[in-house]
Scaffold this motif. Structure first.
Motif, PDB file in Angstrom:
ATOM      1  N   VAL A   1     -18.098   3.492  -3.911  1.00 52.59           N
ATOM      2  CA  VAL A   1     -18.205   2.161  -4.495  1.00 52.59           C
ATOM      3  C   VAL A   1     -17.981   1.136  -3.389  1.00 52.59           C
ATOM      4  CG1 VAL A   1     -17.247   0.542  -6.166  1.00 52.59           C
ATOM      5  CG2 VAL A   1     -17.351   2.982  -6.713  1.00 52.59           C
ATOM      6  N   VAL A   2     -19.033   0.429  -3.055  1.00 54.09           N
ATOM      7  CA  VAL A   2     -18.935  -0.611  -2.037  1.00 54.09           C
ATOM      8  C   VAL A   2     -18.909  -1.942  -2.771  1.00 54.09           C
ATOM      9  CG1 VAL A   2     -20.060  -1.655  -0.040  1.00 54.09           C
ATOM     10  CG2 VAL A   2     -20.165   0.806  -0.379  1.00 54.09           C
ATOM     11  N   HIS A   3     -17.966  -2.785  -2.400  1.00 51.52           N
ATOM     12  CA  HIS A   3     -17.857  -4.088  -3.054  1.00 51.52           C
ATOM     13  C   HIS A   3     -19.108  -4.917  -2.777  1.00 51.52           C
ATOM     14  CE1 HIS A   3     -13.753  -3.482  -4.353  1.00 51.52           C
ATOM     15  NE2 HIS A   3     -13.563  -2.875  -3.206  1.00 51.52           N
ATOM     16  N   PRO A   4     -19.598  -5.613  -3.793  1.00 54.47           N
ATOM     17  CA  PRO A   4     -20.874  -6.341  -3.667  1.00 54.47           C
ATOM     18  C   PRO A   4     -20.925  -7.360  -2.521  1.00 54.47           C
ATOM     19  CG  PRO A   4     -20.023  -6.450  -5.915  1.00 54.47           C
ATOM     20  CD  PRO A   4     -19.007  -5.738  -5.097  1.00 54.47           C
TER      21      PRO A   4
ATOM     22  N   ARG B   1     -20.976  -6.862   2.561  1.00 53.18           N
ATOM     23  CA  ARG B   1     -21.949  -7.150   3.619  1.00 53.18           C
ATOM     24  C   ARG B   1     -21.830  -8.595   4.090  1.00 53.18           C
ATOM     25  NH1 ARG B   1     -26.734  -5.012   5.695  1.00 53.18           N
ATOM     26  NH2 ARG B   1     -28.204  -6.577   6.384  1.00 53.18           N
ATOM     27  N   GLU B   2     -21.711  -9.520   3.153  1.00 57.05           N
ATOM     28  CA  GLU B   2     -21.578 -10.941   3.499  1.00 57.05           C
ATOM     29  C   GLU B   2     -20.306 -11.208   4.292  1.00 57.05           C
ATOM     30  OE1 GLU B   2     -21.714 -12.966  -0.242  1.00 57.05           O
ATOM     31  OE2 GLU B   2     -23.647 -12.068  -0.745  1.00 57.05           O
ATOM     32  N   LEU B   3     -19.253 -10.469   3.997  1.00 61.70           N
ATOM     33  CA  LEU B   3     -17.977 -10.692   4.666  1.00 61.70           C
ATOM     34  C   LEU B   3     -17.973 -10.231   6.120  1.00 61.70           C
ATOM     35  CD1 LEU B   3     -15.579  -9.621   1.794  1.00 61.70           C
ATOM     36  CD2 LEU B   3     -15.968 -11.948   2.631  1.00 61.70           C
ATOM     37  N   VAL B   4     -18.721  -9.186   6.428  1.00 67.77           N
ATOM     38  CA  VAL B   4     -18.684  -8.647   7.793  1.00 67.77           C
ATOM     39  C   VAL B   4     -19.802  -9.143   8.690  1.00 67.77           C
ATOM     40  CG1 VAL B   4     -17.406  -6.593   7.108  1.00 67.77           C
ATOM     41  CG2 VAL B   4     -19.890  -6.515   7.179  1.00 67.77           C
ATOM     42  N   LEU B   5     -20.826  -9.759   8.143  1.00 66.88           N
ATOM     43  CA  LEU B   5     -21.929 -10.255   8.979  1.00 66.88           C
ATOM     44  C   LEU B   5     -21.700 -11.658   9.460  1.00 66.88           C
ATOM     45  CD1 LEU B   5     -25.037  -8.774   7.182  1.00 66.88           C
ATOM     46  CD2 LEU B   5     -23.881  -7.936   9.201  1.00 66.88           C
TER      47      LEU B   5
END
Length: 175
Positions: free
Chosen positions: A165-168, A171-175
């Motif tokens: 389960v990857v939090h939605p 991706r936005e947080l790490v890019l």
């Protein structure tokens, strides 16, 4: 068609295997264009020079051939990819001091490392592409292509460790 040089490192879950037989199976499966290293117990490294239409095709066909010969082999790393400044300097024929000076003089413009610490580690492809873009460095296309393909294979391998389960918004947080 070009020759692509790269190394694939694997872990073998069965350390009691007959390495002579293993090397023979690798050759029969199509890995006769690789030097086989068996220095570490339970590990094997294959240094390939493979002729192919692309770096990706060369590396993926080598992975397929290894898996035919050793189905239980697990990829540890495809190289060259993870590098420190010394390795980049060696690959390009620079001194380490020159490579460090380039990094320091360009600060935040220089590619961000994969790991910052001792040692600091970068993806080779990112450094090579940056050097080509920001300098007058002659860097062989084949080297960049191999580094880019290896980075993709290594990142894909690491994705297997992600939680189901990857939090939605991750991706936005790490890019």
């Amino acid at each position: 068609m070009n020759d692509y040089d790269f190394t694939l490192k694997f872990t073998l879950h069965n350390a009691d295997i007959d390495f002579d037989q293993l090397v023979e199976r690798l050759a029969e499966a199509g890995c006769d264009d690789a030097l086989v290293g068996i220095g570490k117990n339970g590990r094997i490294a294959l240094n390939f020079t493979r002729n192919s239409s692309s770096a990706y095709e060369a590396i993926s066909s080598a992975l397929t051939d290894v898996k035919k010969a050793i189905p239980y082999a697990k990829l540890v790393e495809a190289t060259p990819d993870f590098v420190g400044l010394t390795e980049v300097a060696d690959i390009l024929g620079f001194t380490r001091q020159n490579m460090r000076k380039i990094m320091i003089n360009h600060g935040s413009e220089f590619p961000a490392p994969l790991h910052e610490g001792n040692p600091t580690v970068w993806h080779l492809a990112k450094v090579l592409l940056w050097l080509r873009k920001n300098g007058t460095y002659q860097i062989e296309d084949r080297l960049i292509d191999v580094a880019k393909a290896n980075m993709q294979f290594n990142v894909m391998k690491e994705m297997n460790d992600l939680e189901p389960v990857v939090h939605p918004n991750m991706r936005e947080l790490v890019l």
